[in-house]
Design a protein around this motif. Structure first.
Motif, short mmCIF file in Angstrom:
data_model
loop_
_atom_site.label_atom_id
_atom_site.label_comp_id
_atom_site.label_asym_id
_atom_site.label_seq_id
_atom_site.Cartn_x
_atom_site.Cartn_y
_atom_site.Cartn_z
N GLY A 110 -6.81 -8.87 10.44
CA GLY A 110 -7.99 -8.53 9.83
C GLY A 110 -8.24 -9.14 8.43
N LEU A 111 -7.28 -9.02 7.52
CA LEU A 111 -7.56 -9.60 6.18
C LEU A 111 -7.99 -11.09 6.32
CD1 LEU A 111 -5.00 -7.54 4.23
CD2 LEU A 111 -7.74 -7.39 3.93
N HIS A 112 -7.20 -11.91 7.08
CA HIS A 112 -7.41 -13.10 7.17
C HIS A 112 -8.60 -13.60 7.86
CE1 HIS A 112 -6.48 -17.30 7.78
NE2 HIS A 112 -6.17 -17.30 9.23
N CYS A 113 -9.14 -12.87 8.52
CA CYS A 113 -10.57 -13.19 9.21
C CYS A 113 -11.54 -13.09 8.24
CB CYS A 113 -10.81 -12.20 10.39
SG CYS A 113 -12.58 -12.11 10.69
N PRO A 154 -11.22 -16.99 -6.74
CA PRO A 154 -10.20 -17.04 -6.02
C PRO A 154 -9.07 -15.95 -6.24
CG PRO A 154 -10.39 -19.17 -6.98
CD PRO A 154 -11.54 -18.19 -7.68
N THR A 155 -9.06 -15.30 -7.28
CA THR A 155 -7.98 -14.17 -7.54
C THR A 155 -8.40 -12.89 -6.73
OG1 THR A 155 -9.04 -13.71 -9.60
CG2 THR A 155 -7.17 -15.43 -9.67
N MET A 156 -9.70 -12.72 -6.43
CA MET A 156 -10.22 -11.59 -5.77
C MET A 156 -9.58 -11.10 -4.63
SD MET A 156 -14.33 -11.76 -6.27
CE MET A 156 -14.69 -10.39 -5.68
N ALA A 157 -9.11 -12.30 -3.86
CA ALA A 157 -8.39 -11.95 -2.46
C ALA A 157 -7.09 -11.58 -2.52
CB ALA A 157 -8.65 -13.21 -1.71
N LYS A 158 -6.46 -11.87 -3.78
CA LYS A 158 -5.14 -11.51 -4.26
C LYS A 158 -4.93 -10.00 -4.53
CE LYS A 158 -3.85 -15.86 -3.90
NZ LYS A 158 -3.20 -16.27 -2.89
N VAL A 159 -5.98 -9.24 -4.64
CA VAL A 159 -6.12 -7.88 -4.81
C VAL A 159 -5.63 -7.22 -3.33
CG1 VAL A 159 -7.35 -5.87 -5.38
CG2 VAL A 159 -7.72 -7.82 -6.66
N ASP A 160 -6.27 -7.73 -2.36
CA ASP A 160 -5.79 -7.37 -1.08
C ASP A 160 -4.52 -7.66 -0.50
OD1 ASP A 160 -8.59 -6.49 -0.88
OD2 ASP A 160 -9.06 -8.10 0.55
N ILE A 233 7.06 -10.72 -2.21
CA ILE A 233 6.09 -11.78 -2.39
C ILE A 233 4.72 -11.64 -2.78
CG2 ILE A 233 5.03 -14.09 -1.53
CD1 ILE A 233 7.74 -14.18 0.13
N CYS A 234 4.09 -10.51 -1.96
CA CYS A 234 2.82 -9.89 -2.13
C CYS A 234 2.52 -9.21 -3.13
CB CYS A 234 2.57 -9.26 -0.62
SG CYS A 234 2.31 -10.00 0.76
N LEU A 240 -1.74 -15.25 -8.56
CA LEU A 240 -1.89 -16.89 -7.70
C LEU A 240 -0.44 -16.98 -7.24
CD1 LEU A 240 -3.66 -19.12 -10.44
CD2 LEU A 240 -4.46 -17.87 -8.19
N ALA A 241 0.59 -16.10 -7.48
CA ALA A 241 1.88 -16.38 -7.06
C ALA A 241 1.90 -15.74 -5.47
CB ALA A 241 2.97 -15.77 -7.84
N ARG A 242 0.98 -14.99 -5.22
CA ARG A 242 0.97 -14.24 -4.08
C ARG A 242 0.45 -15.15 -3.04
NH1 ARG A 242 -2.52 -9.55 -6.84
NH2 ARG A 242 -0.90 -9.22 -8.67
N PRO A 243 0.93 -14.80 -1.68
CA PRO A 243 0.63 -15.88 -0.55
C PRO A 243 -0.78 -15.60 0.01
CG PRO A 243 1.83 -13.82 0.28
CD PRO A 243 1.73 -13.80 -1.19
N LYS A 244 -1.49 -16.50 0.80
CA LYS A 244 -2.37 -16.10 1.57
C LYS A 244 -2.43 -15.30 2.82
CE LYS A 244 -5.81 -19.13 2.00
NZ LYS A 244 -6.70 -20.30 2.13
N MET A 245 -3.28 -14.48 3.30
CA MET A 245 -3.16 -13.80 4.44
C MET A 245 -3.45 -14.69 5.74
SD MET A 245 -2.70 -11.02 3.18
CE MET A 245 -2.50 -10.18 4.70
#
Length: 260
Positions: A110-113, A154-160, A233-234, A240-245
């Motif tokens: 869901g987050l990836h979407c 770009p860092t906004m998504a890292k909160v999720d 990791i998350c 910015l060290a956290r992965p993408k969803m």
């Protein structure tokens, strides 16, 4: 039924029925233009669907209508299965290890979407067990988009991503993300766990002490270690060290699904 108390299933959410179909109705006030705009742009099996809206004259009070989640919110499934509630006919059975892994996969999808497949991209900004709903087959759906926003940085998504890591620790332990010690000090669950995972030779012991007792040892230790590694990791301090969803970046989660 005029928002009768016995229909209330959340602080401002009620169970309704229209033409024989059970629905969830959220009562809200104020400006909801941003929330409605986002809800109309997202369409995914792991995101709650907005079926309709209604408002009082003048728009001071809105009602948002969604699909009804038969098994309620994830926080109730994880945290409301104590001995005190086990006698209740409405108490959910303990979520199995397999169900927890699939819930994690659902939330990640869901987050990836939202993060990568909507234009412009969207962040949820309130990912927590209370806002994850479980349908009759325990399929998870992200709900409550009142804080969701269009990505401007770009860092906004890292909160999720950080919140997703916290959620993984909750799925492992069955404990709430924030606990209060005897001295009244609030401690983040992930902080205690991360400290225990720092030393490789202590990780297995740390995980075994962490695991939800309600699982009664019915889980894969390798899978638990993989899930904990992903949560680690998350929840990195540097955003910015956290992965993408997405699945390619969340390989430990894929490993867990293989070794169920």
């Amino acid at each position: 039924m005029n928002l009768d108390e016995h229909c209330r299933i959340g602080s401002s959410i009620y169970k309704g029925n229209i033409y024989g179909k059970d629905l969830a109705v959220k009562q809200t006030k104020g400006d909801i233009k941003e929330e409605l705009n986002i809800l109309q742009r997202v369409n995914h099996v792991n995101l709650v669907s907005l079926l309709g809206t209604s408002c009082e004259t003048g728009g001071s009070q809105w009602f948002l209508v969604y699909d009804y989640a038969e098994n309620g919110s994830l926080d109730k499934g994880l945290h409301h299965n104590s001995a005190a509630s086990s006698s209740s006919s409405s108490a959910l059975p303990c979520l199995s290890w397999s169900q927890r892994i699939h819930i994690a996969l659902d939330v990640a999808s869901g987050l990836h979407c939202m993060h990568d497949h909507t234009q412009p991209n969207i962040v949820h900004w309130d990912v927590r067990s209370k806002n994850i709903l479980l349908d009759s087959k325990f399929k998870a759906k992200l709900a409550n988009f009142s804080m969701a926003r269009t990505v401007a940085d770009p860092t906004m998504a890292k909160v999720d991503v950080f919140a997703f890591g916290i959620l993984l620790f909750e799925l492992l332990s069955g404990k709430k993300a924030l606990k209060t010690k005897d001295n009244g000090v609030n401690v983040m669950l992930c902080k205690e766990i991360r400290e225990g995972l720092r030393l490789e030779e202590e990780r297995v012991d740390t995980i075994m002490k962490l695991m939800d007792l309600k699982l009664d040892n019915r889980y894969s230790i390798d899978g638990a270690l993989s899930l904990a590694a992903l949560a680690w990791i998350c929840t990195q301090e540097k955003a910015l060290a956290r992965p993408k969803m997405d699945r390619s970046r969340l390989s430990p989660l894929g490993t867990c699904s293989v070794i169920l």
